[in-house]
Write a protein that holds these residues in place. Structure first.
Motif, PDB file in Angstrom:
ATOM      1  N   LYS A  68      19.547 -21.915  35.037  1.00 25.72           N
ATOM      2  CA  LYS A  68      19.211 -20.460  35.187  1.00 25.72           C
ATOM      3  C   LYS A  68      18.562 -20.624  34.876  1.00 25.72           C
ATOM      4  O   LYS A  68      18.880 -19.654  33.254  1.00 25.72           O
ATOM      5  N   LYS A  69      17.224 -19.476  34.921  1.00 23.27           N
ATOM      6  CA  LYS A  69      16.548 -18.601  34.149  1.00 23.27           C
ATOM      7  C   LYS A  69      16.002 -17.905  35.127  1.00 23.27           C
ATOM      8  O   LYS A  69      14.999 -18.216  36.112  1.00 23.27           O
ATOM      9  N   SER A  70      16.453 -16.264  34.835  1.00 28.53           N
ATOM     10  CA  SER A  70      15.729 -15.011  35.141  1.00 28.53           C
ATOM     11  C   SER A  70      14.499 -14.362  34.711  1.00 28.53           C
ATOM     12  O   SER A  70      15.308 -14.306  33.499  1.00 28.53           O
ATOM     13  N   LYS A  79      14.150  -9.563  38.307  1.00 28.56           N
ATOM     14  CA  LYS A  79      14.255 -10.100  39.983  1.00 28.56           C
ATOM     15  C   LYS A  79      13.960 -11.270  40.271  1.00 28.56           C
ATOM     16  O   LYS A  79      13.988 -11.860  40.771  1.00 28.56           O
ATOM     17  N   GLN A  80      13.176 -12.133  39.153  1.00 26.49           N
ATOM     18  CA  GLN A  80      12.983 -13.210  39.703  1.00 26.49           C
ATOM     19  C   GLN A  80      13.392 -14.088  39.253  1.00 26.49           C
ATOM     20  O   GLN A  80      13.833 -14.480  38.410  1.00 26.49           O
ATOM     21  N   HIS A  81      13.852 -15.243  40.553  1.00 28.06           N
ATOM     22  CA  HIS A  81      14.692 -16.376  39.757  1.00 28.06           C
ATOM     23  C   HIS A  81      13.938 -17.231  39.736  1.00 28.06           C
ATOM     24  O   HIS A  81      13.211 -17.978  40.877  1.00 28.06           O
ATOM     25  N   ARG A  85      16.260 -22.327  39.459  1.00 27.85           N
ATOM     26  CA  ARG A  85      17.490 -21.658  40.423  1.00 27.85           C
ATOM     27  C   ARG A  85      18.424 -23.157  40.316  1.00 27.85           C
ATOM     28  O   ARG A  85      19.517 -22.916  41.330  1.00 27.85           O
ATOM     29  N   THR A 140      19.996 -18.309  31.803  1.00 27.00           N
ATOM     30  CA  THR A 140      20.242 -17.167  32.173  1.00 27.00           C
ATOM     31  C   THR A 140      22.128 -17.518  32.206  1.00 27.00           C
ATOM     32  O   THR A 140      22.790 -16.505  32.452  1.00 27.00           O
TER      33      THR A 140
END
Ligand code: ADP
Ligand code: MG
Length: 241
Positions: A8-10, A13-15, A18, A54
């Motif tokens: 996961k990488k954000s 607040k933008q994911h 996922r 993330t």
């Protein structure tokens, strides 16, 4: 060679990614396609840790890159050649210097060893006569072949390509794709983000469709293109084919 688990990488607040899980075997040629903004570049940049995930893990040759030190990451990146859309050559340096700067600076090779390796790679990409030229004297296709040669000088275990032909004039796309096919035939492990569906059909061992930060479909190229299951992949293919 590379095992990606729950990546996961954000950004704030933008994911963006996922939860990506996939395994890339030695010698595989994985082509990644998907809509603009779906996270393809972010995925590649996480693989060689230009971006810090993330959460999730990336195991490269048995080592978890999400736990590696900065120093170790530099060493690991030597094993992962990266080629970008916009070449990223140093404009003020000769082609020879562009090819030898990194291995000499990182203490991996003496200048002489690096020169030797660079000459071999220039020959491989068919640009031996450009050793003393500067980037602005080359065509886009030649620049990209030099960028590929520069990655190869480091003797990488895997090559990551991020839309290597997207910035090229149409008549120069073929020479770069042919070089990439040659590398594929020689057994190089490759992960290629591209919109070149012909290349995907012909060269990929597996095609991955990334959509909204997840792998929405992956398959061998025949089934991927002839029997797509995901509705958004069908829609995507109907626009690009
Ligand atoms: P693709 O390569 O599939 O077109 P990207 O991985 O480049 O998609 O980008 C996916 C999304 O992540 C985009 O909305 C982009 O704006 C955002 N993004 C990428 N890198 C960053 C960054 N460093 N900071 C903030 N947002 C970013
Ligand atoms: Mg991109």
């Amino acid at each position: 060679m590379i095992e990606v688990k729950g990546l996961k990488k954000s950004f704030g607040k933008q994911h963006i990614l996922r939860g990506i899980t996939t395994t890339i075997q030695k010698g595989e040629k994985v082509v990644v396609i998907g809509p603009s903004g779906s996270g393809k570049s972010t995925f590649l940049r996480c693989l060689n840790r230009l971006e810090k995930p993330t959460s999730g893990s990336i195991i490269f040759e048995g080592e978890d890159l999400t736990r590696a030190s900065e120093k170790r990451l530099y060493e690991i990146r030597e094993k992962m050649g990266m080629v970008f859309q916009h070449f990223h050559l140093f404009p003020h340096l000769s082609i020879m210097k562009n090819l030898t700067l990194a291995p000499v600076k990182l203490g991996l090779m003496s200048q002489e060893e690096a020169n030797k390796s660079a000459r071999a790679m220039l020959k491989k990409v068919g640009l031996s006569d450009k050793a003393e030229a500067f980037p602005n004297q080359l065509s886009g296709g030649q620049k990209q072949r030099i960028a590929i040669a520069r990655a190869l000088v480091m003797n990488p275990d895997v090559m990551l390509f991020d839309e290597p032909t997207s910035a090229l004039d149409p008549e120069m796309v073929g020479e770069v794709l042919n070089l990439m096919k040659q590398l594929a035939d020689e057994g190089m492990t490759m992960v290629v983000v591209t919109h070149e569906m012909g290349f995907a059909r012909e060269v990929a061992s597996r095609v991955i469709f990334i959509d909204e930060g997840v792998i929405a479909e992956e398959n061998d190229p025949y089934n991927f293109f002839n029997n797509p299951q995901n509705p958004r992949l069908r829609q995507f293919l109907s626009k690009v084919l």
